[in-house]
Design an enzyme around this catalytic site. Structure first.
Site, PDB file in Angstrom:
ATOM      1  N   ARG A  65       0.826  -1.230   0.000  1.00 23.74           N
ATOM      2  CA  ARG A  65       0.000   0.000   0.000  1.00 23.74           C
ATOM      3  C   ARG A  65       0.849   1.264   0.000  1.00 23.74           C
ATOM      4  O   ARG A  65       0.439   2.303  -0.489  1.00 23.74           O
ATOM      5  CB  ARG A  65      -0.967   0.023   1.189  1.00 23.74           C
ATOM      6  CG  ARG A  65      -1.740   1.346   1.279  1.00 23.74           C
ATOM      7  CD  ARG A  65      -2.889   1.357   2.261  1.00 23.74           C
ATOM      8  NE  ARG A  65      -2.547   0.921   3.578  1.00 23.74           N
ATOM      9  CZ  ARG A  65      -1.891   1.665   4.501  1.00 23.74           C
ATOM     10  NH1 ARG A  65      -1.505   2.899   4.212  1.00 23.74           N
ATOM     11  NH2 ARG A  65      -1.615   1.171   5.678  1.00 23.74           N
ATOM     12  N   TYR A 117     -12.940  18.201 -15.927  1.00 24.65           N
ATOM     13  CA  TYR A 117     -13.612  16.909 -15.859  1.00 24.65           C
ATOM     14  C   TYR A 117     -14.656  16.970 -14.737  1.00 24.65           C
ATOM     15  O   TYR A 117     -14.397  17.525 -13.663  1.00 24.65           O
ATOM     16  CB  TYR A 117     -12.558  15.840 -15.571  1.00 24.65           C
ATOM     17  CG  TYR A 117     -13.127  14.461 -15.401  1.00 24.65           C
ATOM     18  CD1 TYR A 117     -13.621  13.756 -16.502  1.00 24.65           C
ATOM     19  CD2 TYR A 117     -13.184  13.854 -14.154  1.00 24.65           C
ATOM     20  CE1 TYR A 117     -14.154  12.489 -16.337  1.00 24.65           C
ATOM     21  CE2 TYR A 117     -13.714  12.587 -13.994  1.00 24.65           C
ATOM     22  CZ  TYR A 117     -14.200  11.909 -15.090  1.00 24.65           C
ATOM     23  OH  TYR A 117     -14.727  10.658 -14.935  1.00 24.65           O
ATOM     24  N   ASP A 189      -3.910  18.455 -16.039  1.00 22.80           N
ATOM     25  CA  ASP A 189      -4.474  17.137 -16.350  1.00 22.80           C
ATOM     26  C   ASP A 189      -4.234  16.905 -17.847  1.00 22.80           C
ATOM     27  O   ASP A 189      -4.815  17.573 -18.699  1.00 22.80           O
ATOM     28  CB  ASP A 189      -5.970  17.133 -16.008  1.00 22.80           C
ATOM     29  CG  ASP A 189      -6.631  15.776 -16.269  1.00 22.80           C
ATOM     30  OD1 ASP A 189      -6.138  15.021 -17.125  1.00 22.80           O
ATOM     31  OD2 ASP A 189      -7.667  15.498 -15.626  1.00 22.80           O
ATOM     32  N   LYS A 214      -7.798   6.023 -19.495  1.00 21.63           N
ATOM     33  CA  LYS A 214      -8.084   6.460 -20.857  1.00 21.63           C
ATOM     34  C   LYS A 214      -6.965   6.005 -21.813  1.00 21.63           C
ATOM     35  O   LYS A 214      -6.776   4.821 -21.964  1.00 21.63           O
ATOM     36  CB  LYS A 214      -8.283   7.977 -20.866  1.00 21.63           C
ATOM     37  CG  LYS A 214      -9.217   8.489 -19.745  1.00 21.63           C
ATOM     38  CD  LYS A 214     -10.650   7.995 -19.873  1.00 21.63           C
ATOM     39  CE  LYS A 214     -11.491   8.239 -18.623  1.00 21.63           C
ATOM     40  NZ  LYS A 214     -11.557   9.617 -18.164  1.00 21.63           N
TER      41      LYS A 214
HETATM   42  C1  LIG Z   1     -11.663  10.177 -16.908  1.00 20.99           C
HETATM   43  C2  LIG Z   1     -10.995  11.419 -16.519  1.00 20.99           C
HETATM   44  C3  LIG Z   1     -10.615  11.649 -15.186  1.00 20.99           C
HETATM   45  C4  LIG Z   1     -10.939  10.676 -14.063  1.00 20.99           C
HETATM   46  O1  LIG Z   1     -10.290   9.463 -14.223  1.00 20.99           O
HETATM   47  P1  LIG Z   1     -10.794   8.071 -13.570  1.00 20.99           P
HETATM   48  O2  LIG Z   1      -9.741   7.107 -13.977  1.00 20.99           O
HETATM   49  O3  LIG Z   1     -12.153   7.779 -14.122  1.00 20.99           O
HETATM   50  O4  LIG Z   1     -10.850   8.281 -12.090  1.00 20.99           O
HETATM   51  C5  LIG Z   1      -9.939  12.817 -14.904  1.00 20.99           C
HETATM   52  N1  LIG Z   1      -9.655  13.728 -15.854  1.00 20.99           N
HETATM   53  C6  LIG Z   1     -10.027  13.551 -17.136  1.00 20.99           C
HETATM   54  C7  LIG Z   1      -9.699  14.599 -18.146  1.00 20.99           C
HETATM   55  C8  LIG Z   1     -10.708  12.392 -17.524  1.00 20.99           C
HETATM   56  O5  LIG Z   1     -11.070  12.226 -18.801  1.00 20.99           O
END
Ligand SMILES: *Cc1c(COP(=O)(O)O)cnc(C)c1O
Length: 398
Positions: A65, A117, A189, A214
């Protein structure tokens, strides 16, 4: 005895080569890839050696962890390499990566620029603001107000570029400069672009976060997140990860490491397919607008061309007629699957006003340029001709 002259430094290998040969541990079997260490703990020969590791005198693993696991560490070495970062952390989801980053570096106040997001927006307004963390939201075209908004040192500027679902492009270099002038950090991000198309740290950002669910994962079969930054910035984030318990499983880490080996070639094909779809849709009579950074008349095109190496696999169509017509198109598509998410090998379609931005009032959506006729496409790796034919057929039924 005279020491040997030190050898010429080897030229750094390319990203695709490094990610394919990323390996921390060699085993005696000659396997080109590391075994998966599913262990949660590690045995020691005696108390003295356990204490040496706990007190940091000798390196060693203690407890998974805490991030102390060879399979996770190998993944993190690969993730750091992708963004040319000093260090990286892997997480159980993108939101885990984002929340640990905001907790670790946002306590003095967070200023968000542009569209976020939905999950990040919710985390900020429903959880962080009630905890007393000051949060300010600036629209994409209000970034000139950033300097005034950063009214005390040690704040965090947070943004996404390209943004969802408008694909709005923010100038990372400029935001970093404005943040640094006010002793703030910039976190970006980078999920939509992927590290193959854009590297925020090289443009001046301090922290880069990803939903690895993604493009990094790329096959819609794992949930994970990542943060890349200098060792100094990573360290407090690692503390939050440890104590919030946000580590990913070693099996997911191994699956993600496997995905990273094909990331450069996948992203190039996503870029090509998205460009082909965008170009085919521009002149379609049932399409009002195509939002894609690769199109020369897209408002952020020249900035995207400067700071990105590719324009990405996501584009947004605005269907003539509005919400009902857009839903009809989404429902008629056969190759594109009706699903939220993005970045997988399969093409997906979603209607932002009914899914990701459903919780935001129509008035607020319009203020942000998100219209009811929008369809967001995540363009996958199918044959581009089939994707275009699928769209033309669905649009032809209007
Ligand atoms: C999907 C997404 C997130 C969140 O990611 P998870 O893996 O679903 O927690 C954050 N930022 C962007 C731009 C996203 O497309």
């Amino acid at each position: 005895m005279q020491s040997k002259p030190s050898p010429e430094p080897k030229p750094e290998k390319g990203k695709a080569t490094r990610i394919i040969h990323n390996r921390r541990h060699k085993d005696s079997l000659g396997s080109p890839y590391s075994p998966v260490y599913n262990t949660t703990t590690y045995r020691f020969a005696d108390t003295a050696s356990l204490q040496n590791v706990i007190e940091g005198r000798t390196p060693g693993n203690l407890y998974t962890r805490w991030g102390s696991n060879p399979t996770i560490q190998e993944l993190e070495q690969g993730l750091a390499g992708l963004e040319d970062a000093e260090d990286a952390l892997a997480f159980a989801s993108g939101m885990a990566a984002i929340s640990a980053t905001l907790f670790a570096h946002g306590q003095n106040g967070i200023v968000c620029v542009g569209d976020l997001y939905g999950g990040t927006q919710e985390l900020l307004t429903k959880h962080l603001e009630p905890l007393g963390i000051p949060v300010t939201f600036l629209l994409q075209n209000e970034s000139d107000q950033l300097t005034n908004t950063l009214n005390k040192p040690g704040m965090l500027v947070y943004c996404e570029t390209p943004a969802n679902p408008t694909l709005g492009i923010l100038d990372i270099r400029e935001l970093a400069q404005r943040a640094h002038e006010k002793s703030a950090l910039l976190a970006v991000d980078n999920t939509f672009a992927s590290p193959i198309n854009q590297r925020p740290l090289a443009l001046g950002a301090d922290i880069c976060v990803h939903s690895a669910t993604k493009f990094l994962g790329g096959h819609s079969d794992l949930t994970a997140g990542a943060v890349m930054a200098s060792g100094e910035r990573i360290q407090p984030i690692a503390q939050w990860r440890k104590n919030l318990g946000q580590i990913l499983s070693p099996e997911t880490a191994a699956l993600l490491s496997r995905s990273l080996r094909t990331l450069p070639v996948r992203v190039r094909q996503h870029n090509d397919n998205a460009m082909a779809v965008a170009q085919a849709m521009v002149s379609h009579p049932a399409i009002k607008r195509v939002l894609y950074p690769g199109l020369p008349d897209f408002p952020g095109h020249s900035l995207a061309a400067q700071q990105m190496d590719g324009f990405g696999g996501v584009l947004t169509l605005e269907v003539e007629g509005g919400q009902e017509q857009a839903a009809k198109v989404a429902d008629s598509l056969q190759v594109f699957l009706l699903a939220t998410s993005l970045g997988g090998v399969e093409s997906l379609v979603s209607q932002p006003c009914a899914t990701s931005h459903h919780g935001i009032s129509k008035q607020e959506r319009e203020r942000r340029g998100i219209t009811d006729g929008m369809l967001r496409l995540s363009v996958g790796l199918e044959d581009a001709n089939d994707l275009i034919a699928d769209l033309e057929k669905a649009l032809g039924q209007l």
